[in-house]
Scaffold this motif. Structure first.
Motif, PDB file in Angstrom:
ATOM      1  N   CYS A  52     -38.460 -15.323 -30.369  1.00  0.00           N
ATOM      2  CA  CYS A  52     -38.928 -13.961 -30.653  1.00  0.00           C
ATOM      3  C   CYS A  52     -38.609 -13.604 -32.101  1.00  0.00           C
ATOM      4  O   CYS A  52     -38.134 -12.496 -32.405  1.00  0.00           O
ATOM      5  CB  CYS A  52     -38.278 -12.962 -29.706  1.00  0.00           C
ATOM      6  N   CYS A  61     -34.245 -13.840 -25.103  1.00  0.00           N
ATOM      7  CA  CYS A  61     -35.110 -13.640 -26.267  1.00  0.00           C
ATOM      8  C   CYS A  61     -34.277 -13.862 -27.527  1.00  0.00           C
ATOM      9  O   CYS A  61     -33.363 -13.084 -27.819  1.00  0.00           O
ATOM     10  CB  CYS A  61     -35.686 -12.219 -26.260  1.00  0.00           C
ATOM     11  N   VAL A  82     -33.689 -13.638 -31.267  1.00  0.00           N
ATOM     12  CA  VAL A  82     -34.216 -12.794 -32.337  1.00  0.00           C
ATOM     13  C   VAL A  82     -33.451 -13.018 -33.638  1.00  0.00           C
ATOM     14  O   VAL A  82     -32.428 -13.708 -33.660  1.00  0.00           O
ATOM     15  CB  VAL A  82     -34.135 -11.293 -31.946  1.00  0.00           C
ATOM     16  N   GLY A 110     -34.194  -4.913 -30.621  1.00  0.00           N
ATOM     17  CA  GLY A 110     -35.298  -5.821 -30.331  1.00  0.00           C
ATOM     18  C   GLY A 110     -36.411  -5.691 -31.361  1.00  0.00           C
ATOM     19  O   GLY A 110     -36.233  -5.094 -32.421  1.00  0.00           O
ATOM     20  N   THR A 151     -40.023  -8.879 -28.368  1.00  0.00           N
ATOM     21  CA  THR A 151     -39.207  -8.588 -27.183  1.00  0.00           C
ATOM     22  C   THR A 151     -39.822  -7.456 -26.370  1.00  0.00           C
ATOM     23  O   THR A 151     -39.769  -7.469 -25.135  1.00  0.00           O
ATOM     24  CB  THR A 151     -37.758  -8.230 -27.572  1.00  0.00           C
ATOM     25  N   SER A 194     -36.858  -6.108 -17.577  1.00  0.00           N
ATOM     26  CA  SER A 194     -35.572  -6.230 -18.280  1.00  0.00           C
ATOM     27  C   SER A 194     -34.448  -6.735 -17.372  1.00  0.00           C
ATOM     28  O   SER A 194     -33.363  -7.046 -17.847  1.00  0.00           O
ATOM     29  CB  SER A 194     -35.165  -4.871 -18.862  1.00  0.00           C
ATOM     30  N   THR A 202     -33.635 -10.252 -18.361  1.00  0.00           N
ATOM     31  CA  THR A 202     -33.904 -10.536 -19.774  1.00  0.00           C
ATOM     32  C   THR A 202     -32.773 -10.028 -20.648  1.00  0.00           C
ATOM     33  O   THR A 202     -32.307  -8.901 -20.470  1.00  0.00           O
ATOM     34  CB  THR A 202     -35.229  -9.868 -20.218  1.00  0.00           C
ATOM     35  N   ILE A 233     -31.305 -10.033 -24.933  1.00  0.00           N
ATOM     36  CA  ILE A 233     -31.660 -10.282 -26.337  1.00  0.00           C
ATOM     37  C   ILE A 233     -30.428 -10.809 -27.065  1.00  0.00           C
ATOM     38  O   ILE A 233     -29.364 -10.184 -27.047  1.00  0.00           O
ATOM     39  CB  ILE A 233     -32.181  -8.996 -27.005  1.00  0.00           C
TER      40      ILE A 233
END
Length: 357
Positions: free
Chosen positions: A107, A201, A203, A211, A215, A224, A227, A229
């Motif tokens: 991402c 994800c 990043v 995000g 994302t 979510s 999920t 980040i």
């Protein structure tokens, strides 16, 4: 009981970088070309738990032993992996051995890191990996439902494979298997599609706190719940710091918890795991068990003889153990209970087992 998470994804999405960060090592190569990782790297990591530290102090234990989690860095899959493309089938077999799958999703934009696809598209990338795993399952199911193999299969496994085949052939959600069969039976099936999944994800630094467009699109599609980040690069940088330096850096970039802590919490939740403790002058130790685990099964995590010869479990809730400063006062103040074979161990219980050898 240590659980094992396999990190999967397309090449160059940051799997090995995340592995190195999580395990605080450099054993996984993290080079900028596809198939850098060939044999899977395995790292065993102590599970952080502030309760363990408190119990160790109160019991004045000589040793403190955390429970552990294993991370497996599995080489990048590509479209056609189920048919042997890239380093396909070899790595699909490694995924079958893990308890949960961590999908590493790119991402971030970068002209420095090769992308096997022409653009960044996390939804497409996940669907490539999921499709390859589904096709691998399909191939496995068809072989096992062959007449010669079918006659040697028990009835429950046969039903699982037949339902899975129907789901794949008719584009139904294969998660319905979780509503019809228990986890142990599903694990024995070896199907990739029913393994619990965490979506990570990956990043860049500026996207850690809130995000980014990638994302947002991903969460909109997949939700979510499973999920998280993470910036694999930032996690690596954090690992190089210690004490106040680490805390100050995390505060500066808006990071409340490390990726390792977040992943472990998510892993425990989706795998329905809990922790109990044993604590005394020699050692304080954390043990991982399934939710709704009976006392004899929990005792069996220490040694099979404990389960076979189980009599009773001396039990104190964590807060009571802390408030009463250990076993003696907990017993004196009526906070220690004697529990039998039907007792369901609670997260945080401090236990001492009575058993016959």
């Amino acid at each position: 009981m240590s659980f094992k998470c396999g990190i999967v994804g397309l090449p160059n999405v940051g799997k090995s970088t995340l592995f190195n960060a999580l395990t605080n090592s450099s054993k996984a190569q993290a080079e900028n070309f596809p198939f850098c990782t060939i044999d899977p790297n395995i790292g065993i990591v102590s599970v952080p738990d502030f309760r363990l530290e408190q119990l160790t102090k109160i019991s004045n234990s000589k040793k403190k032993i955390n429970t552990t989690i294993s991370f497996v860095d599995i080489a990048g899959l590509v479209k056609g992996a189920s048919k042997g493309e890239g380093l396909g089938n070899k790595f699909l077999s490694h995924i079958r051995e893990v308890d949960a799958i961590i999908h590493m999703i790119r991402c971030f934009d970068s002209s420095d890191i090769q992308n096997v696809n022409p653009d960044v598209n996390p939804i497409r990338d996940l669907e490539i990996i999921e499709t390859e795993m589904m096709l691998a399952d399909l191939d496995s199911i068809q072989k096992r439902l062959d007449k010669k193999n079918k006659k040697n299969m028990d009835n429950e496994q046969l039903k699982i494979l037949e339902m899975a085949l129907d789901c794949i052939n008719n584009n139904k959600n294969i998660d319905i298997l979780n509503n019809n069969f228990d986890k142990k039976a599903l694990n024995l099936s070896g199907l990739l599609a029913v393994k619990p999944k965490i979506f990570v994800c990956n990043v860049d630094e500026k996207s850690i706190e809130k995000g980014n467009k990638y994302t947002e699109t991903f969460v909109e599609k997949f939700g979510s719940k499973n999920t998280i980040i993470i910036s694999a690069d930032i996690e690596n940088q954090i690992n190089e710091l210690s004490g106040d330096e680490k805390n100050n850096y995390m505060k500066m970039i808006g990071l409340k918890e490390t990726g390792l802590n977040i992943l472990i919490q998510k892993g425990y939740k989706i795998l329905e795991l809990e922790t109990y403790f044993t604590s005394g002058p020699e050692e304080t130790r954390a043990w991982t068990i399934q939710k709704n685990c009976t006392a004899p099964k929990a005792a069996g995590e220490i040694h099979t003889d404990f389960e076979k010869g189980f009599i009773r479990a001396e039990t104190v809730a964590y807060d009571d153990f802390i408030n009463n400063q250990g076993w003696l006062n907990s017993k004196t103040n009526g906070k220690m209970r004697l529990e039998g074979k039907d007792y369901i161990v609670k997260d945080g219980d401090v236990l001492n087992f009575r058993f016959n050898t």
